[in-house]
Design a protein around this motif. Structure first.
Motif, PDB file in Angstrom:
ATOM      1  N   ASN A 164       0.828  -1.215   0.000  1.00  0.00           N
ATOM      2  CA  ASN A 164       0.000   0.000   0.000  1.00  0.00           C
ATOM      3  C   ASN A 164       0.861   1.262   0.000  1.00  0.00           C
ATOM      4  OD1 ASN A 164      -2.374  -1.474   0.018  1.00  0.00           O
ATOM      5  ND2 ASN A 164      -2.577  -1.446   2.238  1.00  0.00           N
ATOM      6  N   VAL A 167       2.527   1.846  -3.409  1.00  0.00           N
ATOM      7  CA  VAL A 167       1.607   2.511  -4.348  1.00  0.00           C
ATOM      8  C   VAL A 167       1.489   3.995  -4.000  1.00  0.00           C
ATOM      9  CG1 VAL A 167      -0.770   2.603  -5.188  1.00  0.00           C
ATOM     10  CG2 VAL A 167       0.318   0.386  -4.789  1.00  0.00           C
ATOM     11  N   LEU A 210      -3.534   5.036 -13.051  1.00  0.00           N
ATOM     12  CA  LEU A 210      -4.400   3.957 -12.579  1.00  0.00           C
ATOM     13  C   LEU A 210      -3.841   2.602 -12.973  1.00  0.00           C
ATOM     14  CD1 LEU A 210      -7.028   2.953 -11.295  1.00  0.00           C
ATOM     15  CD2 LEU A 210      -8.145   3.288 -13.513  1.00  0.00           C
ATOM     16  N   ALA A 211      -3.413   2.478 -14.227  1.00  0.00           N
ATOM     17  CA  ALA A 211      -2.904   1.202 -14.715  1.00  0.00           C
ATOM     18  C   ALA A 211      -1.650   0.772 -13.950  1.00  0.00           C
ATOM     19  CB  ALA A 211      -2.603   1.299 -16.207  1.00  0.00           C
ATOM     20  N   SER A 213      -0.668   1.769 -10.954  1.00  0.00           N
ATOM     21  CA  SER A 213      -1.010   1.495  -9.556  1.00  0.00           C
ATOM     22  C   SER A 213      -1.622   0.099  -9.417  1.00  0.00           C
ATOM     23  CB  SER A 213      -1.986   2.551  -9.023  1.00  0.00           C
ATOM     24  OG  SER A 213      -1.377   3.826  -8.980  1.00  0.00           O
ATOM     25  N   LEU A 214      -2.489  -0.266 -10.361  1.00  0.00           N
ATOM     26  CA  LEU A 214      -3.094  -1.592 -10.327  1.00  0.00           C
ATOM     27  C   LEU A 214      -2.056  -2.680 -10.561  1.00  0.00           C
ATOM     28  CD1 LEU A 214      -6.434  -0.942 -12.258  1.00  0.00           C
ATOM     29  CD2 LEU A 214      -6.129  -1.303  -9.798  1.00  0.00           C
ATOM     30  N   VAL A 215      -1.082  -2.406 -11.427  1.00  0.00           N
ATOM     31  CA  VAL A 215      -0.001  -3.372 -11.654  1.00  0.00           C
ATOM     32  C   VAL A 215       0.807  -3.575 -10.374  1.00  0.00           C
ATOM     33  CG1 VAL A 215       2.194  -3.732 -12.856  1.00  0.00           C
ATOM     34  CG2 VAL A 215       0.178  -3.009 -14.130  1.00  0.00           C
ATOM     35  N   MET A 217      -0.238  -3.112  -7.292  1.00  0.00           N
ATOM     36  CA  MET A 217      -1.071  -3.831  -6.332  1.00  0.00           C
ATOM     37  C   MET A 217      -1.163  -5.308  -6.691  1.00  0.00           C
ATOM     38  SD  MET A 217      -4.115  -1.014  -5.784  1.00  0.00           S
ATOM     39  CE  MET A 217      -5.014  -2.083  -4.662  1.00  0.00           C
ATOM     40  N   TRP A 218      -1.293  -5.603  -7.989  1.00  0.00           N
ATOM     41  CA  TRP A 218      -1.352  -6.999  -8.433  1.00  0.00           C
ATOM     42  C   TRP A 218      -0.037  -7.713  -8.151  1.00  0.00           C
ATOM     43  CZ3 TRP A 218       1.607  -9.390 -12.295  1.00  0.00           C
ATOM     44  CH2 TRP A 218       1.229 -10.704 -12.599  1.00  0.00           C
TER      45      TRP A 218
END
Length: 232
Positions: A164, A167, A210-211, A213-215, A217-218
């Motif tokens: 977290n 990110v 967004l992309a 950040s999602l990467v 987190m994944w």
């Protein structure tokens, strides 16, 4: 009154080149800041574990300072304040090697290091104290016990909050634009002022943030799953 959106902007080579350069700078800034943040997190967390009162007090002061002062102030302090009191030779070297980038990653890295150190401290506190005592009994020094026994387990336990904050670190690199670092947000603002395509330009920037950040987190979730300490 309707406004026509020009999505052909996304296919223009000059637009893609500018955004691509800003994205590369953002990633580089995030990588350097993350490396510094994790280094400081480990150092501060180990100091908080120490039985030396001075080490504990210094580490606690570091965390309190960085958690209670806005990140933007940290960046300004390094760029406008610390830079002014450095030796002249060092100032010249830094100015010749992208001073804005250097002070930006130092400010972001040191600040997020304070948060990450608390993540690690929480992980360390979940490890039974007997493990440290057993390590010392086997002949390991305090630092060896921390490095080889305690910290590897603490990192695995603290993985969710560490992800977290990673990110958060990535997103906060956008504040570097305030001192002239040509990262993604800075480039977005520049392109918008050149083209007057406000919605389209900021939409592209939003999707990229967004992309990525999602990467992150994944990727963090994948690492957490593979390194999770499972009950036996």
């Amino acid at each position: 009154m309707s406004i026509e959106l020009d999505y052909t902007l996304f296919a223009k080579p000059e637009f893609l080149a500018q955004v691509g350069k800003g994205l590369i700078n953002t990633i580089e800034l995030a990588v350097f800041a993350f490396a510094l943040a994790m280094t400081m997190a480990v150092v501060i967390a180990v100091m908080r574990m120490s039985t030396n009162r001075l080490c504990v007090a210094v580490a606690a002061a570091y965390v309190e300072y960085h958690q209670n002062v806005p990140l933007l102030v940290h960046i300004f302090l390094w760029y406008f304040g610390v830079a002014a009191i450095l030796p002249a030779d060092l100032q010249q070297w830094i100015n010749a090697n992208n001073s804005e980038f250097i002070f930006a990653f130092i400010g972001v890295g040191l600040c997020l290091g304070g948060y990450m150190s608390e993540d690690l401290r929480g992980g360390i506190r979940s490890i039974p104290g007997a493990q440290l005592e057993a390590s010392r009994a086997l002949g390991l020094t305090y630092l060896q016990a921390c490095r080889l026994v305690i910290l590897p387990q603490a990192v695995r336990v603290a993985m969710p909050p560490l992800v977290n904050h990673t990110v958060l670190l990535f997103k906060n690199t956008s504040l570097a634009m305030t001192i002239g670092v040509a990262e993604l947000t800075y480039v977005t603002k520049e392109v918008e002022s050149q083209t007057f395509k406000t919605f389209e330009v900021y939409l592209a920037s939003t999707v990229i943030y967004l992309a990525l950040s999602l990467v992150l987190m994944w990727g963090g979730a994948l690492i957490e799953h593979r390194t999770r300490i499972r009950a036996r």
